[in-house]
Design a protein around this motif. Structure first.
Motif, short mmCIF file in Angstrom:
data_model
loop_
_atom_site.label_atom_id
_atom_site.label_comp_id
_atom_site.label_asym_id
_atom_site.label_seq_id
_atom_site.Cartn_x
_atom_site.Cartn_y
_atom_site.Cartn_z
N ASN A 94 7.90 -0.46 -11.14
CA ASN A 94 8.37 -1.48 -10.19
C ASN A 94 8.32 -0.98 -8.75
OD1 ASN A 94 8.79 -3.57 -11.97
ND2 ASN A 94 10.94 -3.08 -12.33
N PHE A 95 8.57 0.31 -8.55
CA PHE A 95 8.47 0.85 -7.19
C PHE A 95 7.04 0.75 -6.68
CE2 PHE A 95 8.37 4.69 -4.27
CZ PHE A 95 9.00 4.03 -3.23
N ARG A 96 6.09 1.09 -7.53
CA ARG A 96 4.69 0.93 -7.12
C ARG A 96 4.37 -0.55 -6.86
NH1 ARG A 96 3.33 5.47 -10.83
NH2 ARG A 96 2.41 7.11 -9.53
N LYS A 97 4.92 -1.42 -7.68
CA LYS A 97 4.72 -2.86 -7.48
C LYS A 97 5.29 -3.30 -6.13
CE LYS A 97 7.58 -5.87 -9.15
NZ LYS A 97 8.39 -6.75 -10.03
N ASP A 98 6.48 -2.80 -5.80
CA ASP A 98 7.11 -3.13 -4.51
C ASP A 98 6.20 -2.76 -3.34
OD1 ASP A 98 9.33 -3.82 -6.02
OD2 ASP A 98 10.49 -2.04 -5.47
N LEU A 99 5.69 -1.54 -3.38
CA LEU A 99 4.87 -1.05 -2.27
C LEU A 99 3.57 -1.85 -2.14
CD1 LEU A 99 5.30 2.82 -2.73
CD2 LEU A 99 6.50 1.32 -1.11
N GLU A 100 2.95 -2.15 -3.26
CA GLU A 100 1.72 -2.93 -3.22
C GLU A 100 1.99 -4.32 -2.67
OE1 GLU A 100 -2.27 -3.40 -3.44
OE2 GLU A 100 -1.30 -1.57 -4.20
N TYR A 101 3.10 -4.92 -3.09
CA TYR A 101 3.46 -6.26 -2.60
C TYR A 101 3.69 -6.22 -1.09
CZ TYR A 101 5.92 -10.70 -2.19
OH TYR A 101 6.30 -11.97 -1.82
N MET A 102 4.45 -5.25 -0.62
CA MET A 102 4.71 -5.15 0.82
C MET A 102 3.41 -5.08 1.60
SD MET A 102 7.77 -2.33 0.96
CE MET A 102 8.83 -2.17 -0.48
N TYR A 103 2.52 -4.22 1.16
CA TYR A 103 1.27 -4.04 1.90
C TYR A 103 0.46 -5.33 1.92
CZ TYR A 103 -3.14 -2.30 3.59
OH TYR A 103 -4.28 -2.13 4.34
N GLN A 104 0.29 -5.96 0.76
CA GLN A 104 -0.55 -7.15 0.67
C GLN A 104 0.05 -8.35 1.40
OE1 GLN A 104 -3.53 -6.90 -0.35
NE2 GLN A 104 -3.39 -4.90 -1.35
N LYS A 105 1.37 -8.39 1.54
CA LYS A 105 2.04 -9.52 2.18
C LYS A 105 2.32 -9.29 3.66
CE LYS A 105 2.30 -12.22 -1.42
NZ LYS A 105 1.64 -13.55 -1.48
N GLY A 106 1.73 -8.27 4.24
CA GLY A 106 1.80 -8.12 5.69
C GLY A 106 3.00 -7.37 6.22
N TYR A 107 3.61 -6.52 5.38
CA TYR A 107 4.70 -5.66 5.85
C TYR A 107 4.14 -4.27 6.16
CZ TYR A 107 7.79 -9.25 3.97
OH TYR A 107 8.43 -10.45 3.73
N ARG A 108 4.67 -3.66 7.21
CA ARG A 108 4.27 -2.31 7.57
C ARG A 108 5.54 -1.50 7.86
NH1 ARG A 108 0.55 -4.12 5.50
NH2 ARG A 108 -1.62 -4.24 6.18
N MET A 109 5.57 -0.26 7.37
CA MET A 109 6.79 0.53 7.45
C MET A 109 7.05 1.06 8.86
SD MET A 109 6.71 2.74 3.95
CE MET A 109 5.87 2.09 2.49
N ILE A 160 4.87 9.19 -4.85
CA ILE A 160 4.32 7.83 -4.84
C ILE A 160 4.07 7.35 -3.41
CG2 ILE A 160 4.81 5.43 -5.43
CD1 ILE A 160 6.34 6.52 -7.90
N LEU A 161 4.98 7.68 -2.50
CA LEU A 161 4.76 7.31 -1.10
C LEU A 161 3.50 7.98 -0.54
CD1 LEU A 161 8.41 7.39 0.30
CD2 LEU A 161 6.98 5.36 -0.07
N GLU A 162 3.30 9.23 -0.87
CA GLU A 162 2.10 9.93 -0.41
C GLU A 162 0.84 9.33 -1.03
OE1 GLU A 162 1.73 12.72 1.93
OE2 GLU A 162 3.55 11.60 2.42
N GLU A 163 0.95 8.87 -2.25
CA GLU A 163 -0.17 8.18 -2.91
C GLU A 163 -0.56 6.93 -2.12
OE1 GLU A 163 -0.21 5.10 -6.65
OE2 GLU A 163 0.78 7.03 -6.98
N PHE A 164 0.45 6.16 -1.68
CA PHE A 164 0.16 4.95 -0.91
C PHE A 164 -0.25 5.27 0.52
CE2 PHE A 164 1.81 2.73 -4.47
CZ PHE A 164 1.37 1.42 -4.35
N LYS A 165 0.21 6.37 1.05
CA LYS A 165 -0.23 6.79 2.38
C LYS A 165 -1.73 7.05 2.39
CE LYS A 165 2.40 9.69 4.68
NZ LYS A 165 3.05 10.95 5.13
#
Length: 360
Positions: A94-109, A160-165
């Motif tokens: 679910n954490f990976r799902k959260d990050l993917e959703y944020m990115y695809q929906k136009g959120y940036r950290m 996981i954050l480094e994976e998405f980075k």
């Protein structure tokens, strides 16, 4: 003296972005020969070096993106990761799902520290989002052994954050980790972990020494709780300022003791808190909104169970259905762009020296 310029325009008035200044020849490199007819006038060179005018800065804003820098920003409250989902644990999937959703929906950290200073450098048209992790659990930052060597656990939070980075370099991956008396387990690697976090764009915050409710404490006890963690972290990171606090149980001190939470001293070391976080409930206001209380910032529980319609995807859905207004960046950290309907809520003290752009 602060300089603030407020410009009100109609939506159909848009400008064009000026060309980027041309690169200058480094002083230690010989310039190419200049032939007759190719010499630039001093006036032209000076024009290229000029800072953009206020009109050019305003004109560069793309109003078709409907920037709204008084919209809400979600500060997500995570704790731990594991194989199963529970009230205070997000599953790894679910954490990976959260990050993917944020990115695809136009959120940036962005970092909580930058939010607290109004330093939002998010790409135009995108929405800032803040990730926070309470308690400093080992599954936040874990090393595993393989072939007699230690490696970053690919299924811990940092892994996981480094994976998405790496997957999405423009995601601007970052997070704030709020630590108590036993950060991340694996005591033998504590110094290495703390230094690694700071060196790689993450922030460290205070979660108090004993996790006691601050409302039950006197001024001396408050300073011990906050100052102990501050001193502990500074023992490993002497130049790092711990400026944010996650309130244990969402408990603020009594009103007459609030100043001891924000600023104090313990065993000869001073601390200063610029932002403290409540428990999960709802999105935070913009840092430029007069309604924002930096002493008790709202957070959203990053879960989908037992959250009474106040979980992470409940708010994502409300934004998508235009039931709430989210922060949409104008792309310029030195400019605050808002629709005129929100003008009365603009906190000019927080705006400071930034330009302000108000449009119909």
């Amino acid at each position: 003296m602060k300089k603030v310029i407020i410009i009100i325009v109609l939506l159909f008035l848009t400008g064009c972005k000026g060309a980027a200044p041309s690169a200058q020849t480094p002083p230690d490199k010989p310039a190419d020969p200049v032939y007759e007819g190719e010499m630039e006038s001093e006036e032209t060179q000076h024009e290229e070096e000029k800072e953009p005018t206020e009109e050019e800065i305003i004109g560069a804003v793309d109003l078709s993106l409907e920037p709204n820098e008084l919209g809400e920003i979600m500060i997500l409250m995570y704790h731990g990761l594991g194989q199963e989902e529970s009230a205070w644990q997000r599953s790894i999937d679910n954490f990976r799902k959260d990050l993917e959703y944020m990115y695809q929906k136009g959120y940036r950290m962005i970092s909580l520290n930058d939010y607290a200073r109004g330093q939002i450098d998010t790409q135009a048209g995108y929405t800032p989002i803040i990730l926070t992790f309470d308690d400093g659990r080992q599954n936040n930052f874990n090393y595993i052994e393989k072939d007699e060597e230690m490696f970053l656990d690919p299924e811990c939070v940092v892994g996981i954050l480094e994976e998405f980075k790496e997957k999405y370099p423009d995601f601007n991956v970052t997070a704030s980790f709020f630590l108590g008396s036993n950060p991340f387990g694996q005591r033998e690697f504590l110094e290495e972990k703390l230094k690694w976090l700071v060196d790689n764009g993450y922030d460290i915050g205070n979660h108090t020494y004993s996790h006691n409710k601050l409302e039950d404490l006197d001024p001396e006890q408050i300073q011990i709780e906050i100052g102990s963690v501050n001193n502990f972290i500074k023992g490993y990171l002497p130049d790092y300022r711990v400026e944010t606090l996650a309130l244990p149980h969402g408990s603020n001190p009594k009103d007459e003791y609030i100043d001891y939470m924000l600023e104090g001293e313990y065993e000869g070391n001073k601390y200063k808190i610029i932002a403290s976080l409540d428990v999960g409930w709802r999105p935070a206001y913009s840092p430029f909104d007069i309604l924002t209380n930096f002493n008790s910032l709202y957070r959203v529980t990053a879960s989908e169970i037992n959250v009474d319609n106040c979980g992470i995807y409940d708010y994502f859905k409300q934004y998508e259905e235009n039931k709430r207004e989210r922060f949409i960046s104008d792309g310029n950290p030195d400019l605050v762009t808002i629709p005129k309907r929100h003008e009365a809520y603009l906190n000019m003290d927080m705006v400071g020296d930034r330009l302000v752009y108000i449009y119909e």
